[in-house]
Design a protein around this motif. Structure first.
Motif, PDB file in Angstrom:
ATOM      1  N   ILE A 111     -38.878  24.758  31.864  1.00 32.65           N
ATOM      2  CA  ILE A 111     -37.912  24.337  32.871  1.00 32.65           C
ATOM      3  C   ILE A 111     -37.001  23.217  32.369  1.00 32.65           C
ATOM      4  O   ILE A 111     -35.915  23.016  32.902  1.00 32.65           O
ATOM      5  CB  ILE A 111     -38.599  23.929  34.195  1.00 32.65           C
ATOM      6  N   ASP A 112     -37.439  22.495  31.312  1.00 36.44           N
ATOM      7  CA  ASP A 112     -36.566  21.499  30.684  1.00 36.44           C
ATOM      8  C   ASP A 112     -35.522  22.148  29.782  1.00 36.44           C
ATOM      9  O   ASP A 112     -34.559  21.495  29.366  1.00 36.44           O
ATOM     10  CB  ASP A 112     -37.387  20.513  29.842  1.00 36.44           C
ATOM     11  N   GLY A 113     -35.764  23.414  29.440  1.00 34.71           N
ATOM     12  CA  GLY A 113     -34.840  24.103  28.549  1.00 34.71           C
ATOM     13  C   GLY A 113     -35.093  23.842  27.080  1.00 34.71           C
ATOM     14  O   GLY A 113     -34.278  24.206  26.229  1.00 34.71           O
ATOM     15  N   THR A 114     -36.244  23.216  26.748  1.00 33.89           N
ATOM     16  CA  THR A 114     -36.545  22.932  25.340  1.00 33.89           C
ATOM     17  C   THR A 114     -37.304  24.068  24.667  1.00 33.89           C
ATOM     18  O   THR A 114     -37.399  24.100  23.441  1.00 33.89           O
ATOM     19  CB  THR A 114     -37.371  21.638  25.214  1.00 33.89           C
ATOM     20  N   ARG A 295     -35.896  29.329  37.854  1.00 32.15           N
ATOM     21  CA  ARG A 295     -37.285  28.996  37.485  1.00 32.15           C
ATOM     22  C   ARG A 295     -37.632  27.585  37.947  1.00 32.15           C
ATOM     23  O   ARG A 295     -38.734  27.329  38.430  1.00 32.15           O
ATOM     24  CB  ARG A 295     -37.468  29.133  35.966  1.00 32.15           C
ATOM     25  N   ARG A 296     -36.695  26.648  37.782  1.00 34.36           N
ATOM     26  CA  ARG A 296     -36.944  25.274  38.242  1.00 34.36           C
ATOM     27  C   ARG A 296     -37.150  25.241  39.749  1.00 34.36           C
ATOM     28  O   ARG A 296     -38.059  24.570  40.251  1.00 34.36           O
ATOM     29  CB  ARG A 296     -35.756  24.371  37.874  1.00 34.36           C
ATOM     30  N   ALA A 297     -36.299  25.975  40.468  1.00 32.89           N
ATOM     31  CA  ALA A 297     -36.406  25.990  41.927  1.00 32.89           C
ATOM     32  C   ALA A 297     -37.745  26.570  42.370  1.00 32.89           C
ATOM     33  O   ALA A 297     -38.388  26.049  43.296  1.00 32.89           O
ATOM     34  CB  ALA A 297     -35.256  26.791  42.522  1.00 32.89           C
ATOM     35  N   ALA A 298     -38.171  27.648  41.724  1.00 30.40           N
ATOM     36  CA  ALA A 298     -39.457  28.251  42.074  1.00 30.40           C
ATOM     37  C   ALA A 298     -40.599  27.278  41.795  1.00 30.40           C
ATOM     38  O   ALA A 298     -41.560  27.189  42.567  1.00 30.40           O
ATOM     39  CB  ALA A 298     -39.645  29.547  41.287  1.00 30.40           C
ATOM     40  N   HIS A 299     -40.498  26.550  40.684  1.00 24.44           N
ATOM     41  CA  HIS A 299     -41.544  25.581  40.336  1.00 24.44           C
ATOM     42  C   HIS A 299     -41.599  24.463  41.378  1.00 24.44           C
ATOM     43  O   HIS A 299     -42.685  24.058  41.812  1.00 24.44           O
ATOM     44  CB  HIS A 299     -41.259  24.999  38.954  1.00 24.44           C
ATOM     45  N   VAL A 305     -48.219  24.204  46.932  1.00 24.74           N
ATOM     46  CA  VAL A 305     -49.385  25.058  46.679  1.00 24.74           C
ATOM     47  C   VAL A 305     -50.279  24.420  45.622  1.00 24.74           C
ATOM     48  O   VAL A 305     -51.511  24.360  45.758  1.00 24.74           O
ATOM     49  CB  VAL A 305     -48.943  26.468  46.238  1.00 24.74           C
ATOM     50  N   ARG A 306     -49.667  23.932  44.543  1.00 22.68           N
ATOM     51  CA  ARG A 306     -50.447  23.279  43.486  1.00 22.68           C
ATOM     52  C   ARG A 306     -51.133  22.029  44.013  1.00 22.68           C
ATOM     53  O   ARG A 306     -52.307  21.768  43.709  1.00 22.68           O
ATOM     54  CB  ARG A 306     -49.534  22.942  42.306  1.00 22.68           C
TER      55      ARG A 306
END
Length: 324
Positions: A111-114, A295-299, A305-306
């Motif tokens: 999600i950081d794009g690295t 993906r970031r938004a879903a996380h 939940v986590r």
């Protein structure tokens, strides 16, 4: 005085390296508790995590069509396929975790794009027929690339790939069946199918990675028997697979120079546009920003939940401790 080196440690590491080399040469599996060179471990973490990221990001182009598939049957099949891809990501993340990296670390890198993932998933899917082209070409390329990984020298990776490849074979057949159905339809539908093949064919060839003389990791991965074939060899196998299938479908592969050179024993093709490939890997593809933002938004949306699961685990452990 400068302390003398501990020669026993040097000898032990040399023995470990020798044993590792013997296992690789004998086609034996390296397991998580076995000694392995640091570079071997790093290579596996990079390859397996990137593979897992590709499965997770790969859910998006098709998930976009679940609610718009043309029938209830098509919706159910596509939903099952997307669920399979989520499972593949979990298998691969679990395999990578045996090497000492955590799932949280891998997720954060994505999600950081690295962290990189397959360039193929940064293309748009504007029509339903794209689901057929992705299944036939993209999953077909995945099968050509991944079946040899079932024999990868690292045990958890190879074992994860067995189930993944079985499921990918269904995905490829599903895509072929969609295209076959469309090609039996109207002229407009056949044009849509050809357009989808035109758009996905070249990106599918790029999935195998750059040419062998420009691939920085392939030679060492093959020496360690993580990979079994070079990028160019796998690309050749894939082309040989899709040519007769294209004839059955009635579609034309968008390469006027494509032909088999019997003397050389290989398929000759037009030059692949590697500039496009590197642009996408650098994050400048048509859908890179959208894929990562989703993906970031879903996380972020799943944080509760986590947190709830972590709190439940904490309370359960506390109750267990009180009873004990």
């Amino acid at each position: 005085m400068t302390p003398s080196p501990d020669l026993s440690l040097v000898t032990d590491e040399a023995d470990e390296q020798s044993h590792f080399d013997e296992l690789i040469a004998a086609e034996q599996r390296i397991e998580p508790r076995d000694w392995m060179p640091a570079a071997y471990r790093r290579t596996l973490i990079r390859q397996i995590s990137q593979h897992g990221h590709s499965e997770i990001i790969g859910m998006q182009p098709e998930g976009n069509w679940i609610t718009r598939a043309p029938s209830l049957k098509r919706k159910a099949i596509l939903m099952a396929k997307v669920q399979d891809e989520a499972g593949h990501g979990l298998y691969l993340y679990s395999a990578a975790q045996t090497l000492g990296i955590t799932r949280d670390e891998m997720t954060q890198q994505l999600i950081d794009g690295t962290a990189k993932y397959s360039s193929i998933f940064n293309y748009p899917t504007p029509t339903w027929v794209d689901m057929g082209a992705i299944g036939w070409l993209v999953d077909g390329a995945a099968i050509a690339n991944q079946v040899p990984l079932c024999r990868a020298s690292y045990g958890p990776y190879g074992r994860a790939m067995v189930r993944i490849c079985k499921e990918e074979s269904f995905h490829q057949r599903q895509g072929f069946e969609i295209l076959l159905t469309i090609m039996r339809g109207t002229d407009a539908q056949r044009e849509m199918a050809q357009d989808a093949v035109d758009r996905w064919y070249w990106p599918s060839l790029m999935m195998f990675g750059p040419p062998d003389d420009q691939s920085p990791n392939s030679a060492q991965s093959m020496a360690w028997k993580i990979k079994r074939f070079s990028n160019d060899d796998l690309r050749q196998r894939f082309i040989g697979m899709v040519v007769p299938q294209a004839e059955i479908l009635g579609v034309t592969l968008p390469d006027p120079e494509l032909h088999y050179d019997a003397d050389a024993g290989r398929w000759n093709t037009s030059e692949i546009d590697w500039t496009e490939f590197h642009e996408i890997l650098a994050g400048r593809g048509p859908m890179n920003a959208v894929r990562l933002q989703n993906r970031r938004a879903a996380h972020e949306d799943g944080a509760w939940v986590r947190d709830a699961a972590a709190e439940y685990t904490r309370k359960h452990a506390a109750r267990t401790a009180e009873v004990a």
